[in-house]
Motif scaffolding. Structure first.
Motif, PDB file in Angstrom:
ATOM      1  N   LEU A   1       0.809  -1.222   0.000  1.00 43.30           N
ATOM      2  CA  LEU A   1       0.000   0.000   0.000  1.00 43.30           C
ATOM      3  C   LEU A   1       0.840   1.270   0.000  1.00 43.30           C
ATOM      4  O   LEU A   1       0.291   2.353   0.009  1.00 43.30           O
ATOM      5  CB  LEU A   1      -0.909   0.015   1.236  1.00 43.30           C
ATOM      6  N   GLY A   2       2.124   1.164   0.003  1.00 46.46           N
ATOM      7  CA  GLY A   2       2.980   2.340   0.096  1.00 46.46           C
ATOM      8  C   GLY A   2       3.414   2.866  -1.247  1.00 46.46           C
ATOM      9  O   GLY A   2       2.616   3.358  -2.053  1.00 46.46           O
ATOM     10  N   PHE A   3       4.684   2.731  -1.506  1.00 56.62           N
ATOM     11  CA  PHE A   3       5.300   3.280  -2.714  1.00 56.62           C
ATOM     12  C   PHE A   3       4.712   2.685  -3.986  1.00 56.62           C
ATOM     13  O   PHE A   3       4.604   3.366  -5.008  1.00 56.62           O
ATOM     14  CB  PHE A   3       6.816   3.038  -2.656  1.00 56.62           C
ATOM     15  N   SER A   4       4.278   1.434  -3.925  1.00 53.00           N
ATOM     16  CA  SER A   4       3.744   0.776  -5.121  1.00 53.00           C
ATOM     17  C   SER A   4       2.456   1.434  -5.605  1.00 53.00           C
ATOM     18  O   SER A   4       2.138   1.377  -6.785  1.00 53.00           O
ATOM     19  CB  SER A   4       3.513  -0.709  -4.860  1.00 53.00           C
TER      20      SER A   4
ATOM     21  N   ALA B   1      -0.294   6.696   0.296  1.00 55.10           N
ATOM     22  CA  ALA B   1       0.887   6.696  -0.567  1.00 55.10           C
ATOM     23  C   ALA B   1       1.674   8.001  -0.536  1.00 55.10           C
ATOM     24  O   ALA B   1       2.880   7.991  -0.775  1.00 55.10           O
ATOM     25  CB  ALA B   1       0.469   6.396  -2.007  1.00 55.10           C
ATOM     26  N   LEU B   2       1.009   9.121  -0.245  1.00 52.56           N
ATOM     27  CA  LEU B   2       1.694  10.398  -0.376  1.00 52.56           C
ATOM     28  C   LEU B   2       1.581  11.285   0.857  1.00 52.56           C
ATOM     29  O   LEU B   2       2.583  11.679   1.435  1.00 52.56           O
ATOM     30  CB  LEU B   2       1.158  11.146  -1.604  1.00 52.56           C
ATOM     31  N   GLU B   3       0.353  11.591   1.282  1.00 50.81           N
ATOM     32  CA  GLU B   3       0.162  12.587   2.335  1.00 50.81           C
ATOM     33  C   GLU B   3       0.730  12.138   3.674  1.00 50.81           C
ATOM     34  O   GLU B   3       1.427  12.913   4.343  1.00 50.81           O
ATOM     35  CB  GLU B   3      -1.326  12.913   2.480  1.00 50.81           C
ATOM     36  N   HIS B   4       0.435  10.916   4.095  1.00 51.21           N
ATOM     37  CA  HIS B   4       0.902  10.422   5.389  1.00 51.21           C
ATOM     38  C   HIS B   4       2.435  10.431   5.481  1.00 51.21           C
ATOM     39  O   HIS B   4       2.985  11.010   6.424  1.00 51.21           O
ATOM     40  CB  HIS B   4       0.326   9.020   5.648  1.00 51.21           C
TER      41      HIS B   4
END
Length: 144
Positions: free
Chosen positions: A68-71, A88-91
């Motif tokens: 669920l992250g960079f991918s 992916a971005l804000e957190h």
């Protein structure tokens, strides 16, 4: 490994939030009561500094091993979905900024001479960092 990192990141989050809150309150009380900044106060501020950095490190590792992250960013479509964009971005970006703000507050306090200024640097910058962290916690995932 992934599940273990998730649990560690979640458990550290509780600890980091509690420690940051305690540091802010103690620094605010120290500034308002004109208390002398001593070694105990420095160590308490350092505890918030260290635990927030450990949380960031675990979060960054989790970000790159998580599906669920960079991918999500490389797969496309993450910007249209608010939940995917948060994950992916804000957190990660806002939390990195928050840790930088906390670091600036701690480092600035080390270079100041007046106790009130040291306390003020800690409580103001740590509070800004805490608000940033709280603003980007994925509450739906975290609380159940």
């Amino acid at each position: 490994m992934y599940t273990g990192l998730q649990h560690l990141h979640s458990a550290l989050a509780y600890l980091a939030l509690a420690v940051l809150f305690i540091v802010i309150i103690l620094a605010l009380v120290g500034a308002l009561s004109n208390k002398t900044f001593n070694e105990k106060d420095r160590k308490i501020a350092m505890a918030g500094f260290i635990i927030s950095h450990v949380q960031l490190l675990v979060g960054l590792i989790l970000y790159f091993v998580s599906p669920l992250g960079f991918s999500l960013l490389t797969g496309g479509g993450a910007m249209q979905d608010p939940v995917a964009r948060l994950t992916a971005l804000e957190h990660p970006v806002i939390n990195i900024i928050a840790i930088v703000v906390i670091s600036v507050g701690y480092i600035r306090s080390k270079n100041m001479f007046l106790s009130k200024s040291k306390f003020r640097s800690i409580y103001m910058m740590y509070a800004i960092g805490l608000v940033l962290i709280l603003s980007r916690i994925p509450w739906g995932n975290w609380l159940g």
